[in-house]
Enzyme design. Structure first.
Site, mmCIF file in Angstrom:
data_model
loop_
_atom_site.group_PDB
_atom_site.id
_atom_site.type_symbol
_atom_site.label_atom_id
_atom_site.label_comp_id
_atom_site.label_asym_id
_atom_site.label_seq_id
_atom_site.Cartn_x
_atom_site.Cartn_y
_atom_site.Cartn_z
ATOM 1 N N LYS A 133 38.488 42.879 44.068
ATOM 2 C CA LYS A 133 37.665 42.916 42.854
ATOM 3 C C LYS A 133 36.210 43.206 43.224
ATOM 4 O O LYS A 133 35.535 44.006 42.583
ATOM 5 C CB LYS A 133 37.776 41.582 42.095
ATOM 6 C CG LYS A 133 39.144 41.412 41.430
ATOM 7 C CD LYS A 133 39.424 39.986 40.973
ATOM 8 C CE LYS A 133 40.888 39.876 40.528
ATOM 9 N NZ LYS A 133 41.325 38.510 40.243
ATOM 10 N N GLN A 158 39.253 32.548 39.844
ATOM 11 C CA GLN A 158 40.540 32.990 40.379
ATOM 12 C C GLN A 158 41.574 31.861 40.276
ATOM 13 O O GLN A 158 41.316 30.726 40.653
ATOM 14 C CB GLN A 158 40.366 33.439 41.842
ATOM 15 C CG GLN A 158 41.580 34.063 42.469
ATOM 16 C CD GLN A 158 41.986 35.403 41.843
ATOM 17 O OE1 GLN A 158 41.152 36.141 41.329
ATOM 18 N NE2 GLN A 158 43.269 35.708 41.884
ATOM 19 N N ASP A 167 38.552 37.632 31.835
ATOM 20 C CA ASP A 167 40.018 37.595 31.846
ATOM 21 C C ASP A 167 40.608 37.573 30.440
ATOM 22 O O ASP A 167 41.804 37.779 30.255
ATOM 23 C CB ASP A 167 40.501 36.300 32.523
ATOM 24 C CG ASP A 167 40.651 36.434 34.028
ATOM 25 O OD1 ASP A 167 41.188 37.451 34.480
ATOM 26 O OD2 ASP A 167 40.246 35.487 34.741
#
Ligand code: GUN
Length: 281
Positions: free
Chosen positions: A49, A93, A116
Site C-alpha cells: 500500500k 490493518q 476502507d
C-alpha cells in the site's frame, strides 16, 4: 468464447489516469496506515500500500505499533490522525491482536477519513442506497471490472457466496444498488449448487479452493473469483475450479491477476476521493 477479465490491465489504466491527475494538484493526498503487531502477511500488504501510494505521488504514513499496544493507545493514535489536516485517509490493518476490539477501532476512525469504508455510518449509507464519498475496496473493484467489460448488472441474477463484512455483505448491497437481483449464500446455505446454477453473475468470496465446480454453473455465466488461497505447492488459486469452469463462462477472472489488483487500486482511488471531498474539489 470465454473472455478473461484482466484486473491488472484495468487497475493500471485507472492508476495511470489517477497519477496524471495528481500531477496537477498543489497538495498531495495522504494515506495513513496503522499496523499493530508482527503478522507477516499484514506487513507485506502494508508495504504494498505504501509503495503504491508513493508511486502515485501521494504522501504515505505508516505507523507500526507493538503487539502489546493497548486498545486505548490505538484509539488515541487514530484520534490524532482524525484531527490532522494533512491526513486524508486512515486505514487500520486487520486482523488486530485479540485484546483489541476491531469494531471499536473502526468506529473511532472519522467516517470522512474511513478509506476502507468499514465505519457503520458509511456502511449504512450504502445499505440505504445513498451516494457515498467512499466505497469498500474489493466490491468497488469488482463493479469497476464489470463496467469496464460492459457486463450489464441491471436485472441480472447475481449470486454472491460468502457473507464477510469486507466483501460479501457490502458487495450484495452495491449490486442491489446497481439493480441486480441478489442472492447471498453462505456456509449454512442449503442446496448451494441449485442456487449457483441460476446465477447470471457468480461471485465467490469464501477462501476455499475448488468450491465452485463446472456442474454448479450455467452456460454463459460471468464468474468473479475473490478467493485467494495458497496451495501446498506454493501456488495461488481462487475458489473456482478455473480450468473446468472457464469453458462454460462468458467471462471469468483469473487468480492471481483478476480481483486482487483492483482492491489496491480502489484503495488509492478512495484516498483520492476522500482528499477531493475534504478539499471541496
Ligand atoms: N486485512 C485484509 N484485508 C484488509 C482490508 O481490506 N482492509 C484492512 N484494513 N485490513 C485488511
Amino acid at each position: 468464447m470465454t473472455k478473461l477479465i484482466d484486473g491488472k490491465i484495468v487497475a493500471k489504466e485507472i492508476l495511470d489516469n489517477l497519477a496524471d491527475e495528481v500531477l496537477f494538484l498543489n497538495k498531495k493526498p495522504c494515506l495513513a496506515v496503522i499496523i499493530v503487531g508482527n503478522d507477516s502477511a499484514s506487513k507485506i500488504y502494508v508495504n504494498l500500500k505504501k509503495k503504491k501510494a508513493l508511486e502515485l505521488g501521494f504522501n504515505s504514513i505508516v505507523i507500526e505499533l507493538p503487539e502489546k499496544t493497548l486498545e486505548k493507545d490505538l484509539i488515541d493514535k487514530i484520534e490524532e490522525l482524525n484531527s490532522d489536516k494533512n491526513v486524508n485517509a486512515i486505514l487500520v490493518q486487520m486482523p488486530l491482536p485479540k485484546h483489541i476490539n476491531p469494531l471499536k477501532i473502526i468506529e473511532t476512525i472519522s467516517p470522512q477519513k474511513d478509506v476502507d469504508c468499514f465505519h457503520p455510518y458509511n456502511v449504512g449509507n450504502i445499505s440505504i442506497g445513498k451516494k457515498s464519498y467512499v466505497y469498500p475496496c474489493t466490491p468497488k473493484g469488482i463493479i469497476r471490472l464489470l463496467e469496464y467489460y460492459d457486463i450489464k448488472i441491471e436485472g441480472k441474477h447475481a449470486v454472491v457466496i460468502g457473507r464477510s463484512n469486507i466483501v460479501g455483505r457490502p458487495l450484495s448491497q452495491m449490486l442491489i444498488n446497481e439493480n441486480a437481483t441478489v442472492t447471498l449464500c453462505h456456509s449454512k446455505t442449503k442446496n448451494l449448487s441449485e442456487i449457483t446454477k441460476t446465477a447470471d453473475i457468480l461471485i465467490s468470496a469464501v477462501g476455499k479452493p475448488n468450491l465452485v465446480t463446472e456442474n454448479m454453473v450455467k452456460d454463459g455465466v460471468v464468474i468473479i473469483d475473490v478467493g485467494m488461497n495458497r496451495l501446498e505447492n506454493g501456488k495461488l488459486c481462487g475458489d473456482v475450479d478455473f480450468e473446468n469452469v472457464k469453458d462454460k463462462a462468458s467471462y471469468i477472472t483469473p487468480v492471481p491477476g483478476g480481483v486482487g489488483p483492483m482492491t489496491i487500486c480502489s484503495l488509492m482511488v478512495n484516498t483520492y476521493d476522500l482528499f477531493k471531498y475534504q478539499n471541496s474539489l
